[in-house]
Design a protein around this motif. Structure first.
Motif, PDB file in Angstrom:
ATOM      1  N   SER A   1       0.808  -1.222   0.000  1.00  0.00           N
ATOM      2  CA  SER A   1       0.000   0.000   0.000  1.00  0.00           C
ATOM      3  C   SER A   1       0.842   1.272   0.000  1.00  0.00           C
ATOM      4  CB  SER A   1      -0.929   0.009   1.218  1.00  0.00           C
ATOM      5  OG  SER A   1      -0.171   0.106   2.426  1.00  0.00           O
ATOM      6  N   ASP A   2       2.168   1.138  -0.007  1.00  0.00           N
ATOM      7  CA  ASP A   2       3.057   2.305   0.018  1.00  0.00           C
ATOM      8  C   ASP A   2       3.433   2.674  -1.420  1.00  0.00           C
ATOM      9  OD1 ASP A   2       5.268   4.064   0.147  1.00  0.00           O
ATOM     10  OD2 ASP A   2       5.864   3.268   2.097  1.00  0.00           O
ATOM     11  N   PRO A   3       2.988   3.827  -1.922  1.00  0.00           N
ATOM     12  CA  PRO A   3       3.291   4.190  -3.314  1.00  0.00           C
ATOM     13  C   PRO A   3       4.785   4.276  -3.607  1.00  0.00           C
ATOM     14  CG  PRO A   3       1.565   5.599  -2.408  1.00  0.00           C
ATOM     15  CD  PRO A   3       2.124   4.816  -1.263  1.00  0.00           C
ATOM     16  N   LEU A   4       5.569   4.770  -2.646  1.00  0.00           N
ATOM     17  CA  LEU A   4       7.001   4.897  -2.887  1.00  0.00           C
ATOM     18  C   LEU A   4       7.639   3.536  -3.074  1.00  0.00           C
ATOM     19  CD1 LEU A   4       9.522   6.657  -3.088  1.00  0.00           C
ATOM     20  CD2 LEU A   4       9.751   6.502  -0.604  1.00  0.00           C
ATOM     21  N   LEU A   5       7.289   2.567  -2.227  1.00  0.00           N
ATOM     22  CA  LEU A   5       7.862   1.230  -2.350  1.00  0.00           C
ATOM     23  C   LEU A   5       7.517   0.589  -3.688  1.00  0.00           C
ATOM     24  CD1 LEU A   5       7.301  -0.224   1.226  1.00  0.00           C
ATOM     25  CD2 LEU A   5       9.496   0.154   0.109  1.00  0.00           C
ATOM     26  N   ASN A   6       6.392   0.960  -4.246  1.00  0.00           N
ATOM     27  CA  ASN A   6       5.954   0.362  -5.506  1.00  0.00           C
ATOM     28  C   ASN A   6       6.475   1.092  -6.729  1.00  0.00           C
ATOM     29  OD1 ASN A   6       3.795  -1.971  -5.121  1.00  0.00           O
ATOM     30  ND2 ASN A   6       3.571  -0.540  -3.428  1.00  0.00           N
ATOM     31  N   THR A   7       7.297   2.120  -6.524  1.00  0.00           N
ATOM     32  CA  THR A   7       7.897   2.831  -7.658  1.00  0.00           C
ATOM     33  C   THR A   7       9.412   2.856  -7.578  1.00  0.00           C
ATOM     34  OG1 THR A   7       7.660   4.952  -6.478  1.00  0.00           O
ATOM     35  CG2 THR A   7       5.875   4.301  -7.983  1.00  0.00           C
ATOM     36  N   THR A   8      10.003   2.058  -6.700  1.00  0.00           N
ATOM     37  CA  THR A   8      11.451   1.979  -6.603  1.00  0.00           C
ATOM     38  C   THR A   8      11.890   0.529  -6.779  1.00  0.00           C
ATOM     39  OG1 THR A   8      11.343   1.708  -4.199  1.00  0.00           O
ATOM     40  CG2 THR A   8      11.642   3.946  -5.040  1.00  0.00           C
ATOM     41  N   PRO A   9      13.093   0.317  -7.307  1.00  0.00           N
ATOM     42  CA  PRO A   9      13.570  -1.054  -7.552  1.00  0.00           C
ATOM     43  C   PRO A   9      14.198  -1.703  -6.325  1.00  0.00           C
ATOM     44  CG  PRO A   9      15.167   0.507  -8.388  1.00  0.00           C
ATOM     45  CD  PRO A   9      14.017   1.328  -7.858  1.00  0.00           C
TER      46      PRO A   9
END
Length: 314
Positions: free
Chosen positions: A260-268
């Protein structure tokens, strides 16, 4: 003389090696030191004699803890011992000092669990003929960063340990240096706080310092981590301090919060979670890790299973 002695008994090479390891990791049990330094000996009697030369010389001290119905000694360096290690100049200076109060304080179990995590890597590196030794992980090194979600704040990411490991593939004749961020969780913090740590790693991965002065016009901006690592380290979360069923629930909850964390889902970010028991029993290159992001499928410390939105090379 770097290592003073008491009477006619001078700390020998094994005792001096032990002092270096204790300095690096702050506090270890006799059992942990035995497995790190003299695993080829059937018991720890020889090592104990060497350790007692450190104590006799005023370089080390001990406290006792009960483990499996027996008293186990925990070793830490005195100020005199820390100064002796620093005078040799082989290790980066660490200002932190242990004493009898802190050795029995609330951070004791976390310190020992972090050592136990490193010990698992060392033990299985020997078995697999890879390379990882007692000084190949360093606890609590600060990494400065900023987070867009907290504008204006100067933040510090402090992993429980940064561990280096050389993986050797003899069939392919390759050697690969792997670097891991290690976070040890004894279920003492809320799952929300553990998820916030994951967020901090993602923010650090994206953080680009802004150069100032003439350099700002000459040099392209690069992530801060590139000044320290050739590739962004994999993040391994190691859980302990509760029953296997509770730890499994904790893993599931952590995955839900991470998704549910947007940042975690946009970083490798490559992050995996396991238990200390699994890591110790099977080793880091058995399928004991559950990816924090993406498919719920066990993998090893390579963490090749990644979030589908951010594919990574194997």
């Amino acid at each position: 003389m770097p290592y003073p002695h008491a009477g006619s008994v001078a700390p020998g090479p094994i005792a001096q090696e032990a002092a270096q390891i204790i300095y690096q990791h702050r506090m270890l049990s006799t059992r942990q030191l035995h497995q790190l330094i003299t695993p080829h000996h059937a018991n720890s009697e020889y090592l104990r004699r060497q350790l007692h030369t450190l104590r006799a010389a005023g370089l080390a001290d001990t406290v006792g803890q009960r483990r499996h119905g027996q008293t186990e000694l925990l070793w830490w360096l005195t100020d005199k011992g820390a100064q002796a290690v620093e005078s040799v100049g082989l290790l980066p200076s660490r200002p932190y000092r242990m004493n009898a109060t802190t050795a029995l304080g609330p951070l004791r179990d976390h310190t020992l669990a972090t050592v136990e995590t490193g010990l698992a890597f060392v033990t299985h590196a020997r078995r697999l003929r890879h390379e990882c030794g007692p000084l190949d992980w360093s606890p609590e090194n600060a990494h400065a960063y900023r987070d867009e979600a907290r504008p204006g704040e100067d933040l510090a990411l402090i992993p429980d340990a940064v561990l280096n490991y050389v993986h050797t593939d003899r069939e392919r004749r390759t050697r690969t240096m792997l670097t891991f961020f290690i976070e040890v969780d004894r279920t003492q913090m809320t799952i929300a706080r553990l998820a916030a740590k994951l967020h901090a790693y993602a923010a650090y991965e994206k953080f680009v310092p802004q150069p100032v002065g003439p350099r700002a016009r000459r040099s392209p901006a690069a992530p801060a981590w590139r000044a320290r690592y050739p590739a962004f380290p994999r993040l391994l979360l190691v859980l302990t301090g509760a029953s296997p069923s509770r730890l499994e629930r904790r893993i599931a909850d952590l995955r839900s919060l991470a998704a549910s964390d947007p940042l975690l889902n946009t970083t490798p970010l490559r992050a995996g979670v396991t238990t200390l028991e699994q890591l110790s029993d099977q080793g880091p290159f058995a399928p004991v890790f559950t990816p924090v992001l993406g498919p719920n499928a066990h993998t090893d410390a390579w963490l090749r299973t990644t979030h589908p939105a951010t594919p990574l090379p194997a």
